[in-house]
Write an enzyme that holds these catalytic residues in place. Sequence first.
Site, short mmCIF file in Angstrom:
data_model
loop_
_atom_site.label_atom_id
_atom_site.label_comp_id
_atom_site.label_asym_id
_atom_site.label_seq_id
_atom_site.Cartn_x
_atom_site.Cartn_y
_atom_site.Cartn_z
CE LYS A 99 -10.73 -9.70 3.92
NZ LYS A 99 -9.66 -9.13 4.74
P1 NAD Z 1 -4.89 -2.98 -3.07
O1 NAD Z 1 -6.04 -3.28 -3.93
O2 NAD Z 1 -4.71 -1.59 -2.58
O3 NAD Z 1 -3.53 -3.44 -3.78
C1 NAD Z 1 -3.32 -4.71 -4.29
C2 NAD Z 1 -2.04 -4.65 -5.11
O4 NAD Z 1 -1.67 -5.97 -5.52
C3 NAD Z 1 -2.15 -3.81 -6.39
O5 NAD Z 1 -0.97 -3.07 -6.56
C4 NAD Z 1 -2.25 -4.87 -7.50
O6 NAD Z 1 -1.76 -4.41 -8.73
C5 NAD Z 1 -1.35 -5.94 -6.91
N1 NAD Z 1 -1.59 -7.27 -7.46
C6 NAD Z 1 -2.77 -7.86 -7.77
N2 NAD Z 1 -2.53 -9.08 -8.28
C7 NAD Z 1 -1.19 -9.24 -8.28
C8 NAD Z 1 -0.32 -10.29 -8.70
N3 NAD Z 1 -0.81 -11.42 -9.21
N4 NAD Z 1 1.01 -10.11 -8.53
C9 NAD Z 1 1.50 -8.97 -8.02
N5 NAD Z 1 0.74 -7.95 -7.63
C10 NAD Z 1 -0.59 -8.09 -7.77
O7 NAD Z 1 -4.99 -4.02 -1.84
P2 NAD Z 1 -4.39 -3.86 -0.39
O8 NAD Z 1 -5.42 -3.29 0.48
O9 NAD Z 1 -3.04 -3.25 -0.49
O10 NAD Z 1 -4.27 -5.41 0.03
C11 NAD Z 1 -3.15 -6.19 -0.33
C12 NAD Z 1 -3.10 -7.41 0.58
O11 NAD Z 1 -3.01 -6.98 1.95
C13 NAD Z 1 -4.32 -8.32 0.53
O12 NAD Z 1 -3.91 -9.65 0.76
C14 NAD Z 1 -5.16 -7.84 1.70
O13 NAD Z 1 -6.06 -8.83 2.17
C15 NAD Z 1 -4.06 -7.55 2.70
N6 NAD Z 1 -4.43 -6.64 3.78
C16 NAD Z 1 -4.87 -5.38 3.52
C17 NAD Z 1 -5.17 -4.53 4.56
C18 NAD Z 1 -5.59 -3.09 4.33
O14 NAD Z 1 -5.65 -2.35 5.31
N7 NAD Z 1 -5.82 -2.66 3.10
C19 NAD Z 1 -5.06 -4.98 5.88
C20 NAD Z 1 -4.61 -6.27 6.12
C21 NAD Z 1 -4.29 -7.09 5.05
#
Ligand code: NAD
Length: 416
Positions: free
Chosen positions: A106
């Site tokens: 990461k």
């Molecule tokens: P992103 O940046 O696209 O979206 C994050 C979202 O969370 C945004 O809408 C933001 O406003 C919201 N957010 C931030 N702080 C918050 C809070 N305190 N309360 C509520 N909402 C809040 O990120 P993403 O890629 O969608 O990732 C989200 C999660 O999924 C993370 O934990 C990431 O590690 C995990 N993840 C992502 C992927 C991927 O392919 N993008 C894959 C596996 C896991």
Amino acid sequence: MAEKQTALSVALEQLEIAAERLKLDSGMHEILQRPRRSLIVSITVKMDNGEVHTFTGCRVQHNDARGPFKGGIRYHPCVTFDEVTALAMLMTWKCAVVDIPYGGAKGGVCCNPKKMSKGELERLTRRYTSLILDFIGPYRDVPAPDVYTDAQTMAWIMDTYSQMKGYSIPESATGKPISVGGSEGREEATSFGVMICTREAAKHLGMKLKGARVAVQGYGTVGSNAAKIAYDMGCKIVAVSDSAGGIYCANGFNPYKIYEHKSKTGSVLNYKGCKNITNEELLETKCDILIPAALENQITKRNANKIKAKLVTEGANGPTTPEADRILREKKIVLVPDILANSGGVTTSYFEWVQNLTREHWTLEEVNRKLENKVTKAFNDVYSLSQKEEDDMRTAALLLGVGRVSEAIKTLGLWP
Ligand code: NAD
């Protein structure tokens, strides 16, 4: 244990449970507790106003016994080295659970991307890439998007890597735009995996997806796409939120329209016909399925008792603390853990890497068919193990993931 846990203390506690159950010796436990390699870098960037600012970033490589390191890069003002270390460890288990030939890594940069221009983000990304250049590469460590990084960020990483090497190397990063070697279906892959797991878990619960009430925390890549796919599967989306807060409507709403509203206004708040709610209220919403898809440590000892969903599918990494896990288990709430539920993203990243290495481009149907097969098999493997061990799916997924990684380490042996 004190409830104020960090992502790393949670990851280490989960590993400890798995190590004890798998009867790993202390030497193996110690190998798995620590990252293989970590690099901290200072990223100096010229800002638009002419000032120079230095950001702190890192890349943590946890374990590569099963294949090259693989993992996302997170840009966030609160990102810490410990958090990135925990997420690298989760990636190792995740790749093993879904059975793809990768290890876990990461990266993170402590910055506030919402307050930076596109030019500043590009310069930051290129400088960061140049600083970790000797650590990464298609056969060494392949970056992908995570919180507040996206396909454009991956294009900059791939281009910087290629420019420094002197030829085009699309397989150096995944999650890229399709125009530069990205895979069909990558953008929605994590959410598609989340909904495949939700569908399979619902079957075991005897719950119909049609009309099931769904609440989603986080409306970024994972959350917004999960809401759209759930809606397309017939679910009723009753609540969603982002960092500014959430919205609720008992009759449900169209998540595609909410996405348009967020794109125009910057948040999901103040959507007509919906009531504004806090993120705490979202988690406690009366619903059948809860999908946390924002950040870590959201479901804790403090609010786990108030969760009303029958099924929690973790789109985010580490959204539930071990204390909360125990409470949900007592309440007979079924939880599909992160290392299984959100494994669709890294699986399609793996497909993208394979396509880049073979200079092929698969159709969306082909990608999604392969993804569905992989994630369904991983779900069934974890579910069967949880039945056999008479334990929850988190423990079963950890036993499967940690077990496969420790087996690979043993088979490779210790050099020199
Ligand atoms: P992103 O940046 O696209 O979206 C994050 C979202 O969370 C945004 O809408 C933001 O406003 C919201 N957010 C931030 N702080 C918050 C809070 N305190 N309360 C509520 N909402 C809040 O990120 P993403 O890629 O969608 O990732 C989200 C999660 O999924 C993370 O934990 C990431 O590690 C995990 N993840 C992502 C992927 C991927 O392919 N993008 C894959 C596996 C896991």
